[in-house]
Motif scaffolding. Sequence first.
Motif, PDB file in Angstrom:
ATOM      1  N   THR A   1      -3.434   0.494  -2.407  1.00  0.00           N
ATOM      2  CA  THR A   1      -3.301  -1.214  -2.553  1.00  0.00           C
ATOM      3  C   THR A   1      -3.160  -2.135  -3.554  1.00  0.00           C
ATOM      4  O   THR A   1      -3.531  -2.194  -4.351  1.00  0.00           O
TER       5      THR A   1
ATOM      6  N   SER B   1       0.723  -1.334  -0.076  1.00  0.00           N
ATOM      7  CA  SER B   1      -0.207  -0.301   0.256  1.00  0.00           C
ATOM      8  C   SER B   1       0.848   0.893  -0.315  1.00  0.00           C
ATOM      9  O   SER B   1       1.773   1.237   0.626  1.00  0.00           O
TER      10      SER B   1
ATOM     11  N   TYR C   1      -8.443   2.924  -2.853  1.00  0.00           N
ATOM     12  CA  TYR C   1      -8.981   2.537  -1.975  1.00  0.00           C
ATOM     13  C   TYR C   1      -9.856   3.773  -0.923  1.00  0.00           C
ATOM     14  O   TYR C   1     -10.654   3.802  -0.540  1.00  0.00           O
ATOM     15  N   SER C   2      -8.965   5.015  -1.530  1.00  0.00           N
ATOM     16  CA  SER C   2      -9.898   6.520  -1.224  1.00  0.00           C
ATOM     17  C   SER C   2      -8.571   7.328  -1.740  1.00  0.00           C
ATOM     18  O   SER C   2      -8.129   7.543  -2.039  1.00  0.00           O
TER      19      SER C   2
ATOM     20  N   ASN D   1      -4.804  -0.538  -6.904  1.00  0.00           N
ATOM     21  CA  ASN D   1      -6.518  -0.269  -7.401  1.00  0.00           C
ATOM     22  C   ASN D   1      -6.481   0.522  -5.750  1.00  0.00           C
ATOM     23  O   ASN D   1      -5.816   0.956  -4.810  1.00  0.00           O
TER      24      ASN D   1
END
Length: 825
Positions: free
Chosen positions: A269, A255, A280-281, A278
Motif C-alpha cells: 500500500t 494498493s 502489508y503482507s 508499505n
Amino acid sequence: MESFVILVLMCSSLSIFTMSQGVANTISATQPFKDGESLVSSGGTFEFGFFSPGNSMKRYVGIWYKNVAYKTVVWVANRDVPLIDLSGVLQLSGQGDLSILDNANTTIWSSNSSKPETTSPVAQLLDTGNLVVRNQDDNEPEKYLWQSFDYPGDTLLPGMKYGVNLVTGLNRALTSWKSGDDPSRGDYTNQLDVNGVPQFFLRRGSVLTFRSGPWNGETFNGMPNSAENDIYTFEFVFNEEEIYYTYKLSRSTVSRLVMTSDGKLQTFTWLDRIKDWNNYSTAPMDACDSYAKCGPYGTCNSDNSPACGCLDGFVPRSSEDWYSSDWSHGCMRKTQLTCEYGEGFRKYSNIKLPDTSLSWYGKNMNLNDCEQLCLKNCSCKAYAILDITRKSGCILWFKELIDMRQYSDSGQDIYIRLAASDLAASYRSSQGKRLIRSIVIPVLSLGVALLGLYVSWQVFKKQMQLPPRRTEVNVVHSREQDFINENWNKNLDLPLFGFDVIAEATDNFSVANELGQGGFGPVYKGKLKDGQEIAVKRLSKNSRQGLEEFKNEVFCIAKLQHRNLVRLLGCSIEAEERMLIYEYMPNKSLNFFIFDEKQSILLDWPKRFHIINGVARGLLYLHEDSRLRIVHRDLKASNVLLDYGMNPKISDFGMARGFGGDETEANTKRVVGTYGYMSPEYMLDGIFSLKSDVFSFGVLVLEILSGKRNRGFNNPDHKLNLLGHAWMLHNEGRPSELIDESFENSGHRSQALRSIHVALLCVQNNPEDRPSMSTAVLMLSSEIAMPQPKEPGFFTERFDVSSSSLKREKSSSINGLTVTLLEAR
C-alpha cells in the motif's frame, strides 16, 4: 498592446492544447503512438507509454502509477522483446489489434485481438489501470475486444480477475520479473490450479514451492494473513464458467499485489506520508510455507523446534532420517487401514488443509454427509468442510495427505481416518489430557513434575532405540539394503516390494487385471492392502527390453518429482522377477482418447490444450530442472498417461538418457524409439539431444490437434504423412483444416492455430531451428511473436532405407510399438 494580447491568447491556446494532449486517455486506429507520448487515465491514477526500467536503456511499453513519488510499473506489453532505441511505435489497427513496431517496421508484440465485428476501435487507459480495446461507442466491459487485465505480468491490481475462464481456457497468472532492470519472465509463477478443489501454486520453474490452500469462504486456507480487513474486501468466484479471485479496496488507498523476482507474493500500500510503499503482507511467510516440507502426514509448526512433527496416530516413516532433520519422507500410520469395522476419524484442528489437487469435492453437502461418504469408501483418507462461512460442502482426500501445517489461531478442522486401535488410543489420550487439565494439575507438586520429566526422558530414549516399524506392504528402503542381487552400486531412496505382496495385489497377475502390453512386458492393475491402487509393469522373459532398460528406468526417475511425470512407487527384484510399481492412471493413455472416434468426443479443446501444456511442462522439467538433463527418447501418445482429472503424466523411461555437465547431444549405434515420432538426425545418424524430444513433442501436438496418427495418416489428395499435411496447409494459409472436427467450432480457434504453429516449429528438420522446451512453453502460454517454421523432417511416408533388418522393424512398428534395436546408418 494588441500584439501582446494576441501573443497571450496564442500562448494560452497552446497551453490548453498541450494540457489536452497530456491528459488524453485514448488512441484511435488513425493515430500512431510514438515513444515520448503518453496516455493518462481520466482520474490521473495511471499513465501509459514507453519507458526504461531501472538502469536499463532498453525500451518497453507499459502502464505505471502517475502520482506516486517514483515510477512503479504494473504492466508491460513487450516484456520479453524489448526495443533497443527510441524509434518504437504503437499502432491500433482497424480490426482492433494493438501492435508494437521497431525501427525496421517489424512487429515485436501484438495483442491478437482482431474481431470481425469491430467498428471504429479505440484503445483506452482506464483509471483502474486496465488498458482496453473497444468499439468507440461501446463501453460495456463484457464487449471489450481486448484488455490488459486478461494478461497480467507480475502485478495484480484491484478489480482484476485472477484465475481461469473455463469457457475460453484463459488462465490469468502472475510471473515475476527477472530483476528490477529486466521485466522479462523470471523464475517464479503463481497460477490457479483447477484440479480438485482450486488453489494457487507458486512455482520456481516447474518446481512447486508454495501452495495457497483452497478457498474456505473467507480466505485461502494456507494464507490466513489474507483475510478481509478494513482495507480490502475479497471475492472468490467458483462456478461452471469461471474460477477466479479478485479484491477491491474498502477505502481510498493505492494498493497492488506483486510476484517479486525472489519468489514472494507481496501486497503493498502506498503511504503518502513517507512517500513510499508499505509491505502489508507476504507469502510465503516462513519455512513452514515451503511445499511439503514435512512430507506425507507430517505437519509443520513454526512455534516448535524442530518444526516438523507427525500427527497423532502416525510415526516417522524413517526414524533415522527424521531425527537427522530430513523430514521429506514424512510419516506413516502406526496401524495400517484394513477397511474393517471400527475404523473412524480423528479431528485435527487449526490445520492448513493438505494439497487438494487430487481431492474430490461436493458443494451441496453437510459435514455428516461428508463423513458417511468417506467412511463408505475404503480409499478415502480424510474429509473436511468446503465452506466454513456457510458450514457446507465437502472435500474428500484419497491419496497421501501432504503439505500440512499447524497454526495457533487459524486454519481449519480436518478429519483423518485411523484404524480402530489408534482411534481408541487417541480417545484415551484425549480423555487423559482432559482429566489432567481439570484435576491433576492443580495438585501436582514439583517432585511429581520432575518425575514426569524423568519418565518422559526414559520413554524418549526407548523410542530412539526402536527400529522403524515395517508396514504390511513389506517395503525396505534401498539405502539400507543395496540391490545386491544385481550388484547395483547406486543407492536409491526407493522402496522394494516383495513378490508375494505384488502377486496378492494383482490377484496373482490375473488376466482380468491386465491393463495392456508394451515392449517391456504386460502391465497389471493392482491394489495394496492399504487400498492404494497401483500399476505393475512386469518384465517379460521374451521382452525386447531387458535388465538394462529396467535399471535405466529405475535410476532415471526414482527421484524425479513433477506433476506431469508418472510416479515410480517402487520395484521388485526377487528371484528372477523384475517389476516396476507405478501410481495407477485410471484413464489409461492419451492414444486411447485421441485416436478413437467415440472417446475423442470426451476431449474438448480446453482438455486437449491442458494436456499439451502438461506434457510441455513435464519435458521442460526433464530437460532443464531435474537433477540430470534427461532425454526421454520415446515420447508418444501411448506414453502419456491420464489421471482421474485428465492430467497428463509422461511415462516409460526405459529408453531415457541423462546428460551431465555441458553435454548437449550424444551418439548411439542403438537407435530406440517409435517410428513417426523419432527425429531425422536420431533415426538416420543415431544423434540424439534435447531437440530430439522437442521433435517428438511437435508430432504429438499435431496428433492431439488433428486426432490422427502421424504414421498411417492418409489423405485422398496426396501421400504425405501428418507432418507433411500440416506443413502444406500452413503454407497454403489453411491451417485450421487440420483441427479435429469435434472442437473446431469451440471458440478456441486462435489458441489451436497458435498450437499448430508451435508444433511446426518443433518438427523442423534442422535441430538448431527447433525451439527449446522452455521457449515452446512460453509460446504456448503467451502472445509473443513467433518465427515462421521451416520445412519439417520426414514429412512424407517415403523412406529411403536399404537395410532389410530396418524394414522388418518398420513393418512391426506400425501400431506404435517401441523400436529398440535399430542399427543407425
